[in-house]
Design a protein around this motif. Sequence first.
Motif, PDB file in Angstrom:
ATOM      1  N   GLY A 115      89.048  56.590  32.192  1.00  0.00           N
ATOM      2  CA  GLY A 115      88.722  55.260  31.681  1.00  0.00           C
ATOM      3  C   GLY A 115      89.476  54.151  32.385  1.00  0.00           C
ATOM      4  N   GLY A 116      90.427  54.520  33.241  1.00  0.00           N
ATOM      5  CA  GLY A 116      91.170  53.511  33.996  1.00  0.00           C
ATOM      6  C   GLY A 116      92.212  52.764  33.178  1.00  0.00           C
ATOM      7  N   GLN A 117      92.783  53.430  32.171  1.00  0.00           N
ATOM      8  CA  GLN A 117      93.800  52.774  31.340  1.00  0.00           C
ATOM      9  C   GLN A 117      95.126  52.693  32.091  1.00  0.00           C
ATOM     10  N   GLU A 118      95.664  51.462  32.181  1.00  0.00           N
ATOM     11  CA  GLU A 118      96.949  51.273  32.872  1.00  0.00           C
ATOM     12  C   GLU A 118      98.117  51.262  31.897  1.00  0.00           C
ATOM     13  N   VAL A 119      97.905  50.673  30.743  1.00  0.00           N
ATOM     14  CA  VAL A 119      98.996  50.549  29.770  1.00  0.00           C
ATOM     15  C   VAL A 119      98.722  51.507  28.601  1.00  0.00           C
ATOM     16  N   PRO A 120      99.625  52.477  28.384  1.00  0.00           N
ATOM     17  CA  PRO A 120      99.350  53.521  27.384  1.00  0.00           C
ATOM     18  C   PRO A 120      99.721  53.122  25.951  1.00  0.00           C
ATOM     19  N   PHE A 178      97.277  51.475  22.867  1.00  0.00           N
ATOM     20  CA  PHE A 178      95.887  51.107  22.587  1.00  0.00           C
ATOM     21  C   PHE A 178      95.696  49.589  22.604  1.00  0.00           C
ATOM     22  N   HIS A 179      94.678  49.142  23.317  1.00  0.00           N
ATOM     23  CA  HIS A 179      94.366  47.719  23.337  1.00  0.00           C
ATOM     24  C   HIS A 179      92.886  47.526  23.568  1.00  0.00           C
ATOM     25  N   MET A 180      92.386  46.444  22.999  1.00  0.00           N
ATOM     26  CA  MET A 180      90.999  46.047  23.216  1.00  0.00           C
ATOM     27  C   MET A 180      91.005  44.777  24.044  1.00  0.00           C
ATOM     28  N   HIS A 181      90.245  44.800  25.143  1.00  0.00           N
ATOM     29  CA  HIS A 181      90.047  43.585  25.924  1.00  0.00           C
ATOM     30  C   HIS A 181      88.903  42.793  25.294  1.00  0.00           C
ATOM     31  N   ILE A 182      89.082  41.498  25.148  1.00  0.00           N
ATOM     32  CA  ILE A 182      87.969  40.592  24.830  1.00  0.00           C
ATOM     33  C   ILE A 182      87.726  39.747  26.078  1.00  0.00           C
ATOM     34  N   ILE A 194      91.447  38.163  26.473  1.00  0.00           N
ATOM     35  CA  ILE A 194      92.469  38.370  25.437  1.00  0.00           C
ATOM     36  C   ILE A 194      92.650  39.863  25.208  1.00  0.00           C
ATOM     37  N   LEU A 195      93.881  40.270  25.034  1.00  0.00           N
ATOM     38  CA  LEU A 195      94.195  41.662  24.696  1.00  0.00           C
ATOM     39  C   LEU A 195      94.619  41.712  23.231  1.00  0.00           C
ATOM     40  N   VAL A 196      94.003  42.603  22.484  1.00  0.00           N
ATOM     41  CA  VAL A 196      94.321  42.759  21.057  1.00  0.00           C
ATOM     42  C   VAL A 196      94.943  44.135  20.880  1.00  0.00           C
ATOM     43  N   ALA A 217      87.784  49.049  25.776  1.00  0.00           N
ATOM     44  CA  ALA A 217      89.015  49.804  25.493  1.00  0.00           C
ATOM     45  C   ALA A 217      89.105  50.921  26.535  1.00  0.00           C
ATOM     46  N   ASN A 218      89.711  50.616  27.671  1.00  0.00           N
ATOM     47  CA  ASN A 218      89.900  51.633  28.704  1.00  0.00           C
ATOM     48  C   ASN A 218      90.792  52.736  28.158  1.00  0.00           C
ATOM     49  N   THR A 219      90.437  53.957  28.452  1.00  0.00           N
ATOM     50  CA  THR A 219      91.186  55.073  27.870  1.00  0.00           C
ATOM     51  C   THR A 219      91.416  56.178  28.885  1.00  0.00           C
ATOM     52  N   ASN A 257     106.497  51.397  27.589  1.00  0.00           N
ATOM     53  CA  ASN A 257     105.337  50.737  28.186  1.00  0.00           C
ATOM     54  C   ASN A 257     105.426  49.224  27.941  1.00  0.00           C
ATOM     55  N   ILE A 258     104.731  48.466  28.777  1.00  0.00           N
ATOM     56  CA  ILE A 258     104.899  47.001  28.781  1.00  0.00           C
ATOM     57  C   ILE A 258     104.499  46.361  27.447  1.00  0.00           C
ATOM     58  N   PHE A 259     103.491  46.919  26.773  1.00  0.00           N
ATOM     59  CA  PHE A 259     103.088  46.307  25.492  1.00  0.00           C
ATOM     60  C   PHE A 259     104.121  46.606  24.401  1.00  0.00           C
ATOM     61  N   ALA A 260     104.777  47.758  24.487  1.00  0.00           N
ATOM     62  CA  ALA A 260     105.871  48.046  23.544  1.00  0.00           C
ATOM     63  C   ALA A 260     106.991  47.025  23.750  1.00  0.00           C
ATOM     64  N   ALA A 265      97.852  39.649  19.465  1.00  0.00           N
ATOM     65  CA  ALA A 265      96.886  39.397  20.541  1.00  0.00           C
ATOM     66  C   ALA A 265      97.454  38.338  21.464  1.00  0.00           C
ATOM     67  N   PHE A 266      97.193  38.512  22.763  1.00  0.00           N
ATOM     68  CA  PHE A 266      97.746  37.591  23.767  1.00  0.00           C
ATOM     69  C   PHE A 266      96.828  37.564  24.975  1.00  0.00           C
ATOM     70  N   ASN A 267      96.974  36.500  25.766  1.00  0.00           N
ATOM     71  CA  ASN A 267      96.146  36.380  26.964  1.00  0.00           C
ATOM     72  C   ASN A 267      96.583  37.391  28.020  1.00  0.00           C
ATOM     73  N   ASP A 268      95.595  37.978  28.685  1.00  0.00           N
ATOM     74  CA  ASP A 268      95.885  38.909  29.768  1.00  0.00           C
ATOM     75  C   ASP A 268      96.573  38.163  30.912  1.00  0.00           C
ATOM     76  N   ILE A 269      97.563  38.794  31.499  1.00  0.00           N
ATOM     77  CA  ILE A 269      98.338  38.158  32.567  1.00  0.00           C
ATOM     78  C   ILE A 269      97.519  38.007  33.860  1.00  0.00           C
ATOM     79  N   ALA A 270      96.491  38.811  34.014  1.00  0.00           N
ATOM     80  CA  ALA A 270      95.630  38.761  35.206  1.00  0.00           C
ATOM     81  C   ALA A 270      94.172  38.732  34.750  1.00  0.00           C
TER      82      ALA A 270
HETATM   83  P1  5GP Z   1      94.132  48.586  30.954  1.00  0.00           P
HETATM   84  O1  5GP Z   1      93.785  48.801  32.380  1.00  0.00           O
HETATM   85  O2  5GP Z   1      95.289  49.450  30.504  1.00  0.00           O
HETATM   86  O3  5GP Z   1      92.947  48.647  30.044  1.00  0.00           O
HETATM   87  O4  5GP Z   1      94.580  47.063  30.853  1.00  0.00           O
HETATM   88  C1  5GP Z   1      95.893  46.638  30.862  1.00  0.00           C
HETATM   89  C2  5GP Z   1      95.849  45.139  30.965  1.00  0.00           C
HETATM   90  O5  5GP Z   1      97.148  44.642  30.680  1.00  0.00           O
HETATM   91  C3  5GP Z   1      95.468  44.604  32.355  1.00  0.00           C
HETATM   92  O6  5GP Z   1      94.311  43.795  32.250  1.00  0.00           O
HETATM   93  C4  5GP Z   1      96.700  43.820  32.800  1.00  0.00           C
HETATM   94  O7  5GP Z   1      96.383  42.636  33.501  1.00  0.00           O
HETATM   95  C5  5GP Z   1      97.393  43.524  31.479  1.00  0.00           C
HETATM   96  N1  5GP Z   1      98.835  43.407  31.580  1.00  0.00           N
HETATM   97  C6  5GP Z   1      99.687  44.252  32.232  1.00  0.00           C
HETATM   98  N2  5GP Z   1     100.951  43.830  32.108  1.00  0.00           N
HETATM   99  C7  5GP Z   1     100.899  42.704  31.345  1.00  0.00           C
HETATM  100  C8  5GP Z   1     101.904  41.806  30.872  1.00  0.00           C
HETATM  101  O8  5GP Z   1     103.099  41.947  31.107  1.00  0.00           O
HETATM  102  N3  5GP Z   1     101.463  40.757  30.113  1.00  0.00           N
HETATM  103  C9  5GP Z   1     100.144  40.551  29.830  1.00  0.00           C
HETATM  104  N4  5GP Z   1      99.833  39.494  29.089  1.00  0.00           N
HETATM  105  N5  5GP Z   1      99.179  41.382  30.261  1.00  0.00           N
HETATM  106  C10 5GP Z   1      99.554  42.440  31.018  1.00  0.00           C
END
Ligand code: 5GP
Length: 122
Positions: free
Chosen positions: A98-103, A105-109, A44-46, A92-94, A9-12, A32-37
């Motif tokens: 919950g609409g979780q895209e990245v599997p 665990f992460h918290m959006h701020i 911020i994603l933690v 924390a989408n799950t 997964n992308i966070f790994a 923790a890093f800024n969300d790409i979108a």
């Molecule tokens: P989820 O829908 O899983 O809760 O959120 C995943 C988040 O990860 C989304 O807001 C998406 O924009 C962010 N994201 C996906 N790929 C990347 C990446 O490569 N880098 C960063 N910084 N954020 C990402």
Amino acid sequence: MSINYDIENIFAKILRGEVPCDKVYEDEHVLAFNDIAPHAPTHILVIPKGKYISADDFSINASAEEVTAFFRALGQIIKDHHLAQKGYRLIANTGEHGGQEVPHFHMHILAGEKIGPLRVKS
Ligand code: 5GP
């Protein structure tokens, strides 16, 4: 590590340094890093560095040290970015519902403007 954890997964990949990120915080257990979108001026994603899929996986299976580090980091980031006075939203989408895209665990701020009401079923 959870048996179902997807190590590709992308966070790994971000944790392994294979994909860059705009880092805002790091310690032994947390990144923790800024969300790409971003969905708000501050987004911020933690994430824990451990291989946990979801909030329930993390809260049940992470060590006390990891859980403490995660929530302390959350507070520190909120403080460092001066978000407490105006407020912020944690999400924390799950899973599928919950609409979780990245599997991983992460918290959006989310902060920096009024985030708006939670979407509810009409
Ligand atoms: P989820 O829908 O899983 O809760 O959120 C995943 C988040 O990860 C989304 O807001 C998406 O924009 C962010 N994201 C996906 N790929 C990347 C990446 O490569 N880098 C960063 N910084 N954020 C990402």
